[in-house]
Design an enzyme around this catalytic site. Structure first.
Site, short mmCIF file in Angstrom:
data_model
loop_
_atom_site.label_atom_id
_atom_site.label_comp_id
_atom_site.label_asym_id
_atom_site.label_seq_id
_atom_site.Cartn_x
_atom_site.Cartn_y
_atom_site.Cartn_z
N LYS A 1 0.83 -1.20 0.00
CA LYS A 1 0.00 0.00 0.00
C LYS A 1 0.87 1.25 0.00
O LYS A 1 0.64 2.18 -0.78
CB LYS A 1 -0.92 0.02 1.22
N ASP B 1 -6.59 0.72 1.24
CA ASP B 1 -6.54 0.72 2.69
C ASP B 1 -7.92 0.33 3.23
O ASP B 1 -8.78 -0.13 2.48
CB ASP B 1 -6.10 2.10 3.22
#
Length: 220
Positions: free
Chosen positions: A120, A145
């Site tokens: 991420k 996320d």
């Protein structure tokens, strides 16, 4: 959800926010890398408060490395998991200095090799700091996320039990990728942060409520 609905969702999100970006404050790829590293299980607001104190003192790998773990902790101690984050940040700075001439590498594998940096974080840096739409292999990517995971699954835009599954589902189901993929991360995360919130989504004020396939809509 069909293609037409997804296109309408993306068009409305774009009309509402034509040029979205991260709410983390940064002036260089390194500052963004640090901010995203610090943001794990913390709010952007809390990270910005810390980096506003840290960056005027140290905003390069060498300067932060010179502070040492204990020195960094003094600036980030208001952020969750600050002990491990300080240690990872110092280790990351050491690697940047030793292997990358003090620069943030514009390469997924090199980014993910840094302590505390996962997929991420690498995706955010590549997209937001370097303007990447596709990865090293020419494949589209999106940083997923908890907000994006929730919005994608709740609305029916994309389905996935894990972050990785949701990322691939979003990529697979997003139409007109060259038009929409670059900003999609920011549109979804902001929508999840302020409208499609975790406990009680604000469906009554949602600009895509009529397109959303969530069955337990609220009137708020």
């Amino acid at each position: 959800m069909n293609k037409e609905k997804r296109i309408q969702i993306l068009q409305r999100l774009r009309e509402n926010n034509p040029k979205p970006t991260t709410e983390l404050e940064f002036n260089s790829p390194f500052e963004l890398l640090v901010a995203v590293l610090l943001s794990a299980q913390a709010t952007d607001v809390s990270v910005n408060k810390a980096t506003r104190l840290l960056y005027p003192v140290a905003n390069t790998p060498q300067a932060i490395f010179d502070l040492g773990v204990d020195g960094v902790k003094q600036y980030i101690k208001t952020i969750g998991l600050f002990n491990s984050k300080a240690e990872n940040l110092i280790k990351t700075c050491r690697i940047l200095l030793d292997k990358h001439n003090g620069e943030v590498p514009e390469n997924r594998e090199a980014l993910e090799a840094l302590p505390g940096v996962g997929r991420k974080t690498a995706n955010v840096v590549l997209n937001t700091a370097f303007g990447w739409l596709k990865d090293n292999e020419g494949k589209y990517f999106i940083a997923v996320d908890t907000h994006i995971q929730r919005v994608a699954n709740r609305t029916g835009y994309a389905k996935g039990k894990t972050v990785e599954e949701t990322e691939q589902s979003i990529i697979r189901n997003t139409p007109n990728k060259e038009e929409f993929m670059f900003d999609l991360h920011h549109w979804l995360i902001l929508h999840g942060r302020y409208t499609c919130v975790a406990r009680k989504p604000k469906c009554g004020s949602c600009i895509i409520e009529d397109l959303c396939e969530f069955k337990e809509k609220t009137e708020e």
